[in-house]
Design a protein around this motif. Sequence first.
Motif, PDB file in Angstrom:
ATOM      1  N   GLU A  36       0.749  -1.297  -0.060  1.00 46.68           N
ATOM      2  CA  GLU A  36       0.152  -0.013  -0.012  1.00 46.68           C
ATOM      3  C   GLU A  36       0.960   1.169   0.046  1.00 46.68           C
ATOM      4  N   LYS A  37       0.625   2.225  -0.789  1.00 46.72           N
ATOM      5  CA  LYS A  37       1.513   3.401  -0.972  1.00 46.72           C
ATOM      6  C   LYS A  37       0.676   4.448  -0.321  1.00 46.72           C
ATOM      7  N   GLY A  38       1.525   5.474   0.014  1.00 49.24           N
ATOM      8  CA  GLY A  38       0.689   6.652   0.525  1.00 49.24           C
ATOM      9  C   GLY A  38       0.286   6.931   2.076  1.00 49.24           C
ATOM     10  N   THR A  39       0.570   5.913   2.667  1.00 43.30           N
ATOM     11  CA  THR A  39      -0.056   5.920   4.010  1.00 43.30           C
ATOM     12  C   THR A  39       0.938   6.816   5.087  1.00 43.30           C
ATOM     13  N   GLU A  40       0.382   7.380   6.047  1.00 41.37           N
ATOM     14  CA  GLU A  40       1.142   8.531   6.772  1.00 41.37           C
ATOM     15  C   GLU A  40       1.871   7.806   7.989  1.00 41.37           C
ATOM     16  N   ILE A  41       3.178   8.366   8.194  1.00 36.59           N
ATOM     17  CA  ILE A  41       3.905   7.860   9.299  1.00 36.59           C
ATOM     18  C   ILE A  41       4.109   8.968  10.031  1.00 36.59           C
ATOM     19  N   ARG A  42       4.065   8.732  11.541  1.00 35.82           N
ATOM     20  CA  ARG A  42       4.110   9.789  12.454  1.00 35.82           C
ATOM     21  C   ARG A  42       4.938   9.072  13.518  1.00 35.82           C
ATOM     22  N   GLY A  43       5.515   9.954  14.487  1.00 36.41           N
ATOM     23  CA  GLY A  43       6.425   9.714  15.751  1.00 36.41           C
ATOM     24  C   GLY A  43       7.845   9.560  15.232  1.00 36.41           C
ATOM     25  N   LEU A  44       8.152   9.658  14.255  1.00 36.87           N
ATOM     26  CA  LEU A  44       9.738   9.418  13.971  1.00 36.87           C
ATOM     27  C   LEU A  44      10.553  10.235  14.722  1.00 36.87           C
ATOM     28  N   ASP A  45      10.322  11.424  14.988  1.00 34.18           N
ATOM     29  CA  ASP A  45      11.186  12.223  15.809  1.00 34.18           C
ATOM     30  C   ASP A  45      11.276  11.714  17.160  1.00 34.18           C
ATOM     31  N   ALA A  46      10.233  11.279  17.986  1.00 33.45           N
ATOM     32  CA  ALA A  46      10.306  10.684  19.127  1.00 33.45           C
ATOM     33  C   ALA A  46      10.948   9.351  19.196  1.00 33.45           C
ATOM     34  N   ALA A  47      10.979   8.551  18.151  1.00 30.77           N
ATOM     35  CA  ALA A  47      11.615   7.200  17.745  1.00 30.77           C
ATOM     36  C   ALA A  47      12.891   7.430  17.929  1.00 30.77           C
ATOM     37  N   ARG A  48      13.235   8.436  17.075  1.00 34.07           N
ATOM     38  CA  ARG A  48      14.964   8.634  16.868  1.00 34.07           C
ATOM     39  C   ARG A  48      15.760   9.144  18.083  1.00 34.07           C
ATOM     40  N   GLN A  49      15.123   9.514  19.049  1.00 33.58           N
ATOM     41  CA  GLN A  49      15.636  10.091  20.108  1.00 33.58           C
ATOM     42  C   GLN A  49      15.984   9.150  21.188  1.00 33.58           C
ATOM     43  N   SER A  50      15.586   7.899  21.062  1.00 35.64           N
ATOM     44  CA  SER A  50      15.968   6.776  21.743  1.00 35.64           C
ATOM     45  C   SER A  50      17.313   6.568  21.544  1.00 35.64           C
ATOM     46  N   ALA A  51      18.176   6.235  22.947  1.00 35.04           N
ATOM     47  CA  ALA A  51      19.580   5.773  22.914  1.00 35.04           C
ATOM     48  C   ALA A  51      20.129   4.785  22.100  1.00 35.04           C
ATOM     49  N   GLY A  52      21.263   5.209  21.208  1.00 31.61           N
ATOM     50  CA  GLY A  52      21.516   4.094  20.157  1.00 31.61           C
ATOM     51  C   GLY A  52      21.020   3.734  19.134  1.00 31.61           C
ATOM     52  N   VAL A  53      20.028   4.716  18.778  1.00 28.79           N
ATOM     53  CA  VAL A  53      19.114   4.317  17.718  1.00 28.79           C
ATOM     54  C   VAL A  53      19.220   5.307  16.472  1.00 28.79           C
ATOM     55  N   GLU A  54      18.974   4.764  15.225  1.00 29.18           N
ATOM     56  CA  GLU A  54      19.074   5.394  13.921  1.00 29.18           C
ATOM     57  C   GLU A  54      18.089   5.030  13.162  1.00 29.18           C
ATOM     58  N   ILE A  55      17.403   5.957  12.583  1.00 27.98           N
ATOM     59  CA  ILE A  55      16.183   5.542  11.880  1.00 27.98           C
ATOM     60  C   ILE A  55      16.479   5.600  10.188  1.00 27.98           C
ATOM     61  N   PHE A  56      16.885   4.637   9.541  1.00 31.01           N
ATOM     62  CA  PHE A  56      17.275   4.936   8.026  1.00 31.01           C
ATOM     63  C   PHE A  56      15.659   4.621   7.308  1.00 31.01           C
ATOM     64  N   HIS A  57      15.637   5.760   6.314  1.00 28.53           N
ATOM     65  CA  HIS A  57      14.467   5.625   5.247  1.00 28.53           C
ATOM     66  C   HIS A  57      14.804   4.655   4.172  1.00 28.53           C
ATOM     67  N   ALA A  58      13.634   3.915   3.858  1.00 28.25           N
ATOM     68  CA  ALA A  58      13.831   3.042   2.530  1.00 28.25           C
ATOM     69  C   ALA A  58      12.856   3.734   1.517  1.00 28.25           C
ATOM     70  N   GLY A  59      11.711   3.261   1.390  1.00 25.22           N
ATOM     71  CA  GLY A  59      10.614   3.965   0.696  1.00 25.22           C
ATOM     72  C   GLY A  59       9.788   4.947   1.246  1.00 25.22           C
ATOM     73  N   THR A  60      10.303   6.177   1.400  1.00 32.71           N
ATOM     74  CA  THR A  60       9.634   7.238   1.883  1.00 32.71           C
ATOM     75  C   THR A  60       9.538   8.309   0.964  1.00 32.71           C
ATOM     76  N   ARG A  61       8.614   9.403   1.078  1.00 32.15           N
ATOM     77  CA  ARG A  61       8.669  10.791   0.435  1.00 32.15           C
ATOM     78  C   ARG A  61       7.856  11.703   1.319  1.00 32.15           C
ATOM     79  N   ARG A  62       8.160  13.034   1.130  1.00 33.40           N
ATOM     80  CA  ARG A  62       7.399  14.140   1.891  1.00 33.40           C
ATOM     81  C   ARG A  62       6.466  14.586   0.901  1.00 33.40           C
ATOM     82  N   ALA A  63       5.391  14.668   1.633  1.00 31.70           N
ATOM     83  CA  ALA A  63       3.998  15.230   0.781  1.00 31.70           C
ATOM     84  C   ALA A  63       4.480  16.956   0.651  1.00 31.70           C
TER      85      ALA A  63
END
Length: 428
Positions: free
Chosen positions: A342-369
């Motif tokens: 399914e394409k085009g669904t919205e993703i939220r909460g990444l800013d909070a998730a990437r604050q976690s210790a030792g965590v990096e979030i790499f994007h694969a199939g994403t785009r900005r509306a």
Amino acid sequence: MNVLLIGSGGREHALAWALSASPLLTKLYAAPGNAGIAELAKCVKLDAADHAAVLAFIREHAIDFVVIGPEAPLVGGLSDALAAAGIKHFGPSKAASQLEGSKGFTKDLCREAGIPTGAYGRFKDAASAHAYLATQPVPIVVKADGLAAGKGVVVAMARAEAEAAIDACFTGAFGAAGAEVVIEDFLEGEEASFFALCDGKTALPLATAQDHKRVGDNDTGPNTGGMGAYSPAPVMTPDLVERTMAEIIRPTVAAMAARGTPFKGVLFAGLMITKSGPQLIEYNVRFGDPETQVLMMRLTSDLLSAMVATADGALDDFELSWRPDVALTVVLAAKGYPGTPEKGTEIRGLDAARQSAGVEIFHAGTRRADDGRLLADGGRVLNVTALGATVGEAQERAYAAIKKIDWPGGFCRSDIGWRAVVREKANG
Ligand code: AMP
Ligand code: GLY
């Protein structure tokens, strides 16, 4: 240096992240990139198959070095076009990319160089393929010869399945990639992903890694590009690393040089660790995805210097260093993957998730509306990657970060790293 990175996946985001930390880097461009890469690089629309357009961009933006991420532009000869124009780059020539572009080519090379791999036959028509199959035991593996986006391999448990796979190839299920078929012995063991930088003569192993190819928990369901990975891979003991270098990687580098088509780039061996030792399942001529995400988290050497040394044929006095920590990445995929996501669904909460210790979030199939919202734009969408002192800790951190992501359109496996966790527990 001004660097142009070709690609748009999680692998390329991880490469962009590591390249961004290089003291050699002036400006990073990515073509086409994705929403995550856009935070580190200037993303540009450029068709990697249009070599003239790539060369024009390089001249216009004074690009000093090109890093080619995916296999398609490599097999398509982008490296050769860059070499002809005198542009330094990371990625093998079209001829050397046959190691991924033709499974039959690689099998023949293994046979000539005595590299351990399953016994096989190559066939250009259905009748001869069926005749060979009739002489072989099952399980058996049927492969389209060419690039089929990871879909051209059938591990057939029953004869009828193998027969259907042969017919699918020769009736065009994989287009030109299936015009030739390789039928190969089934190998039993544990899989590992093995990477070595090769400068044409010298090969330098990277840290070890393991991928999870099946879409579902407990390694069930259809094959995917990879649903998660971790490094190091405990199955790859120092002895097995040395055997892989001596029995598989170095003979390949020597054979390619002897043919006048030296391999320069990263050689990715898909291995089966069998009772008798490492066997080659297949080669890829590029970094693995999602293995790169965990390797880049652990690499403490400068990636850009390593890539330049690879291009310059200067790996003989180059060393790589790695964090002792474990890195583990969990792939978040869009519902429907590996079928039709399914394409085009919205993703939220990444800013909070990437604050976690030792965590990096790499994007694969994403785009900005246009309004700034982050949208899913592919099958594999995010790679939540964590470091830890143990596999257990890295796993806990990655899944804790995932809990903070609000994306009803996505899913992930809940058991990434299980083999290593079992080994860790067994070793106390
Ligand atoms: P490939 O696309 O070549 O990586 O193959 C996809 C998957 O099929 C591999 O990751 C293995 O799990 C499996 N596979 C491929 N070749 C063999 C083989 N000869 N024996 C057992 N499994 C295989
Ligand atoms: N993760 C396997 C691949 O990159 O092909």
